[in-house]
Design a protein around this motif. Sequence first.
Motif, PDB file in Angstrom:
ATOM      1  N   VAL A 137       0.838  -1.201   0.000  1.00  0.00           N
ATOM      2  CA  VAL A 137       0.000   0.000   0.000  1.00  0.00           C
ATOM      3  C   VAL A 137       0.872   1.249   0.000  1.00  0.00           C
ATOM      4  CG1 VAL A 137      -1.789   1.277   1.239  1.00  0.00           C
ATOM      5  CG2 VAL A 137      -1.839  -1.231   1.203  1.00  0.00           C
ATOM      6  N   MET A 138       1.950   1.220   0.760  1.00  0.00           N
ATOM      7  CA  MET A 138       2.824   2.386   0.842  1.00  0.00           C
ATOM      8  C   MET A 138       3.507   2.684  -0.494  1.00  0.00           C
ATOM      9  SD  MET A 138       2.324   3.540   3.867  1.00  0.00           S
ATOM     10  CE  MET A 138       3.688   4.649   4.265  1.00  0.00           C
ATOM     11  N   GLU A 139       3.704   1.673  -1.331  1.00  0.00           N
ATOM     12  CA  GLU A 139       4.238   1.912  -2.665  1.00  0.00           C
ATOM     13  C   GLU A 139       3.285   2.798  -3.463  1.00  0.00           C
ATOM     14  OE1 GLU A 139       5.369  -1.560  -4.878  1.00  0.00           O
ATOM     15  OE2 GLU A 139       6.088  -2.595  -3.084  1.00  0.00           O
ATOM     16  N   TYR A 140       1.998   2.543  -3.323  1.00  0.00           N
ATOM     17  CA  TYR A 140       0.999   3.354  -4.021  1.00  0.00           C
ATOM     18  C   TYR A 140       0.936   4.762  -3.436  1.00  0.00           C
ATOM     19  CZ  TYR A 140      -0.794  -0.633  -6.643  1.00  0.00           C
ATOM     20  OH  TYR A 140      -0.917  -1.693  -7.512  1.00  0.00           O
ATOM     21  N   ALA A 141       1.094   4.860  -2.126  1.00  0.00           N
ATOM     22  CA  ALA A 141       1.087   6.181  -1.492  1.00  0.00           C
ATOM     23  C   ALA A 141       2.262   7.018  -1.978  1.00  0.00           C
ATOM     24  CB  ALA A 141       1.129   6.026   0.024  1.00  0.00           C
ATOM     25  N   ALA A 142       3.432   6.411  -2.081  1.00  0.00           N
ATOM     26  CA  ALA A 142       4.606   7.132  -2.564  1.00  0.00           C
ATOM     27  C   ALA A 142       4.414   7.568  -4.012  1.00  0.00           C
ATOM     28  CB  ALA A 142       5.849   6.248  -2.428  1.00  0.00           C
ATOM     29  N   ALA A 143       3.859   6.685  -4.825  1.00  0.00           N
ATOM     30  CA  ALA A 143       3.612   7.037  -6.222  1.00  0.00           C
ATOM     31  C   ALA A 143       2.595   8.166  -6.328  1.00  0.00           C
ATOM     32  CB  ALA A 143       3.121   5.811  -6.981  1.00  0.00           C
ATOM     33  N   ALA A 144       1.589   8.144  -5.461  1.00  0.00           N
ATOM     34  CA  ALA A 144       0.577   9.192  -5.470  1.00  0.00           C
ATOM     35  C   ALA A 144       1.178  10.544  -5.113  1.00  0.00           C
ATOM     36  CB  ALA A 144      -0.545   8.831  -4.503  1.00  0.00           C
ATOM     37  N   ALA A 145       2.033  10.556  -4.109  1.00  0.00           N
ATOM     38  CA  ALA A 145       2.683  11.802  -3.714  1.00  0.00           C
ATOM     39  C   ALA A 145       3.518  12.355  -4.863  1.00  0.00           C
ATOM     40  CB  ALA A 145       3.534  11.578  -2.469  1.00  0.00           C
ATOM     41  N   ALA A 146       4.228  11.458  -5.550  1.00  0.00           N
ATOM     42  CA  ALA A 146       5.055  11.888  -6.675  1.00  0.00           C
ATOM     43  C   ALA A 146       4.205  12.438  -7.817  1.00  0.00           C
ATOM     44  CB  ALA A 146       5.903  10.717  -7.166  1.00  0.00           C
ATOM     45  N   ALA A 147       2.962  11.949  -7.921  1.00  0.00           N
ATOM     46  CA  ALA A 147       2.063  12.403  -8.974  1.00  0.00           C
ATOM     47  C   ALA A 147       1.277  13.650  -8.574  1.00  0.00           C
ATOM     48  CB  ALA A 147       1.101  11.287  -9.351  1.00  0.00           C
ATOM     49  N   GLY A 148       1.511  14.155  -7.364  1.00  0.00           N
ATOM     50  CA  GLY A 148       0.843  15.363  -6.919  1.00  0.00           C
ATOM     51  C   GLY A 148      -0.541  15.151  -6.347  1.00  0.00           C
ATOM     52  N   LEU A 149      -0.854  13.922  -5.939  1.00  0.00           N
ATOM     53  CA  LEU A 149      -2.151  13.645  -5.332  1.00  0.00           C
ATOM     54  C   LEU A 149      -2.110  13.926  -3.838  1.00  0.00           C
ATOM     55  CD1 LEU A 149      -3.145  10.268  -7.055  1.00  0.00           C
ATOM     56  CD2 LEU A 149      -3.289  12.599  -7.934  1.00  0.00           C
ATOM     57  N   ALA A 150      -3.272  14.194  -3.258  1.00  0.00           N
ATOM     58  CA  ALA A 150      -3.361  14.452  -1.823  1.00  0.00           C
ATOM     59  C   ALA A 150      -3.926  13.265  -1.056  1.00  0.00           C
ATOM     60  CB  ALA A 150      -4.246  15.674  -1.559  1.00  0.00           C
ATOM     61  N   GLU A 151      -4.577  12.340  -1.784  1.00  0.00           N
ATOM     62  CA  GLU A 151      -5.273  11.251  -1.105  1.00  0.00           C
ATOM     63  C   GLU A 151      -5.436  10.093  -2.084  1.00  0.00           C
ATOM     64  OE1 GLU A 151      -8.335  12.320   1.719  1.00  0.00           O
ATOM     65  OE2 GLU A 151      -9.769  11.074   0.620  1.00  0.00           O
ATOM     66  N   ILE A 152      -5.422   8.873  -1.541  1.00  0.00           N
ATOM     67  CA  ILE A 152      -5.675   7.700  -2.356  1.00  0.00           C
ATOM     68  C   ILE A 152      -6.661   6.787  -1.634  1.00  0.00           C
ATOM     69  CG2 ILE A 152      -3.436   7.729  -3.506  1.00  0.00           C
ATOM     70  CD1 ILE A 152      -2.603   5.391  -1.629  1.00  0.00           C
ATOM     71  N   GLY A 153      -7.264   5.911  -2.397  1.00  0.00           N
ATOM     72  CA  GLY A 153      -8.086   4.852  -1.833  1.00  0.00           C
ATOM     73  C   GLY A 153      -7.745   3.556  -2.537  1.00  0.00           C
ATOM     74  N   ILE A 154      -7.556   2.509  -1.766  1.00  0.00           N
ATOM     75  CA  ILE A 154      -7.316   1.188  -2.335  1.00  0.00           C
ATOM     76  C   ILE A 154      -8.672   0.504  -2.474  1.00  0.00           C
ATOM     77  CG2 ILE A 154      -6.091  -0.986  -2.097  1.00  0.00           C
ATOM     78  CD1 ILE A 154      -4.262   1.473  -2.392  1.00  0.00           C
ATOM     79  N   SER A 155      -8.942  -0.035  -3.637  1.00  0.00           N
ATOM     80  CA  SER A 155     -10.266  -0.621  -3.906  1.00  0.00           C
ATOM     81  C   SER A 155     -10.088  -1.924  -4.673  1.00  0.00           C
ATOM     82  CB  SER A 155     -11.139   0.358  -4.697  1.00  0.00           C
ATOM     83  OG  SER A 155     -10.462   0.770  -5.882  1.00  0.00           O
ATOM     84  N   GLU A 156      -9.562  -2.924  -3.982  1.00  0.00           N
ATOM     85  CA  GLU A 156      -9.276  -4.195  -4.633  1.00  0.00           C
ATOM     86  C   GLU A 156     -10.552  -4.852  -5.149  1.00  0.00           C
ATOM     87  OE1 GLU A 156      -7.456  -6.156  -6.594  1.00  0.00           O
ATOM     88  OE2 GLU A 156      -5.913  -5.487  -5.183  1.00  0.00           O
ATOM     89  N   HIS A 157     -10.415  -5.688  -6.189  1.00  0.00           N
ATOM     90  CA  HIS A 157     -11.544  -6.446  -6.727  1.00  0.00           C
ATOM     91  C   HIS A 157     -12.064  -7.439  -5.698  1.00  0.00           C
ATOM     92  CE1 HIS A 157     -11.351  -5.126 -10.887  1.00  0.00           C
ATOM     93  NE2 HIS A 157     -10.045  -5.318 -10.908  1.00  0.00           N
ATOM     94  N   CYS A 158     -13.373  -7.521  -5.577  1.00  0.00           N
ATOM     95  CA  CYS A 158     -13.952  -8.448  -4.611  1.00  0.00           C
ATOM     96  C   CYS A 158     -13.643  -9.897  -4.957  1.00  0.00           C
ATOM     97  CB  CYS A 158     -15.453  -8.231  -4.486  1.00  0.00           C
ATOM     98  SG  CYS A 158     -16.414  -8.640  -5.968  1.00  0.00           S
TER      99      CYS A 158
END
Length: 269
Positions: free
Chosen positions: A25-46
Motif C-alpha cells: 500500500v505504501m508503494e501506491y502512497a509514494a507514487a501518489a505523492a510523486a504524482a501530486g495527489l493528496a489522497e488515495i483509496g485502495i479498492s481491490e476487486h472483490c
Amino acid sequence: MLADYHMHLEKDSVTEDCRFAPDRVMEYAAAAAAAGLAEIGISEHCHRFRQFRPIMSSLLEPQLVAGGWWLPDQFNYDLDGYVAAVLTAAGREAPVAIRLGLEVDYIPGREDDIRALLAGYPWDYVIGSVHFLPGWAIDVSPQDGWPHRDVDQAYRDYFQFLMEAAATGLFDIMAHPDLIKKFGHRPSFDLTPLYREAAEVFARAGVTAELSTAGWHVPVGEAYPAPQFLEILAGAGVPISLGSDAHDPAHVGRDFRRAVQLARRCGYR
C-alpha cells in the motif's frame, strides 16, 4: 484536491505474501505523492477474496459464462487480511491520506448477501461495477462474446444493470459507468436517453460517478464516461470521483490533469 480512489494491489510479479501487505500500500502512497495527489483509496476487486466466492458462485462455470474462464481460479485471499493491511498503512506516517475501499461486482439477486458481508468492515467507500451480463464477462477480451452479441441489446442490458446497481444503495461510487464500450463497439441508436435515465437514477440514489482515465488506455481510447454522458451527469448534479484503475504504482493518478480538463469542459467545478 486530487484523489485516486480506484486502485488495485494485485500484480503477478508480487509474491503472494506481500501482495496485500502494508508495504505494498505504501508503494501506491509514494507514487501518489510523486504524482501530486493528496489522497488515495485502495479498492481491490472483490473476486480476489474467498469471502465472495459464494456470492459469485453463479459465475464459476466457464462454459456458462463467455469470457469467464479466469474466474474459478480467483478468490484466493482473505478479506480480513486485506482490510488490515490497508488500515495499517493508513495509520502510518504516509505522504498522502489513505482510504479503505473495495470494488464489488453487481450480482443481481445477491444484494442482501453483499450487504451483509460489507457491513462487517469499516469501508470509507465501496465502488460498484458491472463487469458481468447474463452469461458474459463483458470486458475480458473482444473475442469473448462480442462477435456473437447484438451490440444494441448489449448496451441496453448494460445500462439496465448499471442503473439497478446504483439503486441498490450498496455502492458509493459507480465505476467506469460506460464500460460496455471498452472494445470500441458502438450501438446504432442515440445513447442520450440512456445517459439521461442513468443520470437521474444516480442522482436519486445519491451515488457518485467515476471519471476513469483507464478508458484512454484500452481499445475505445475514450475516458469513462463519454463526454456527452459526463455533461449530462454534471447537469443532473451527480458528483464525480477520479480513478486510474491502477494495477501498478506506476499508473497511480495517470492522466488526471487531462481528466480535470475534461470534467471542467463538461460542467464540473
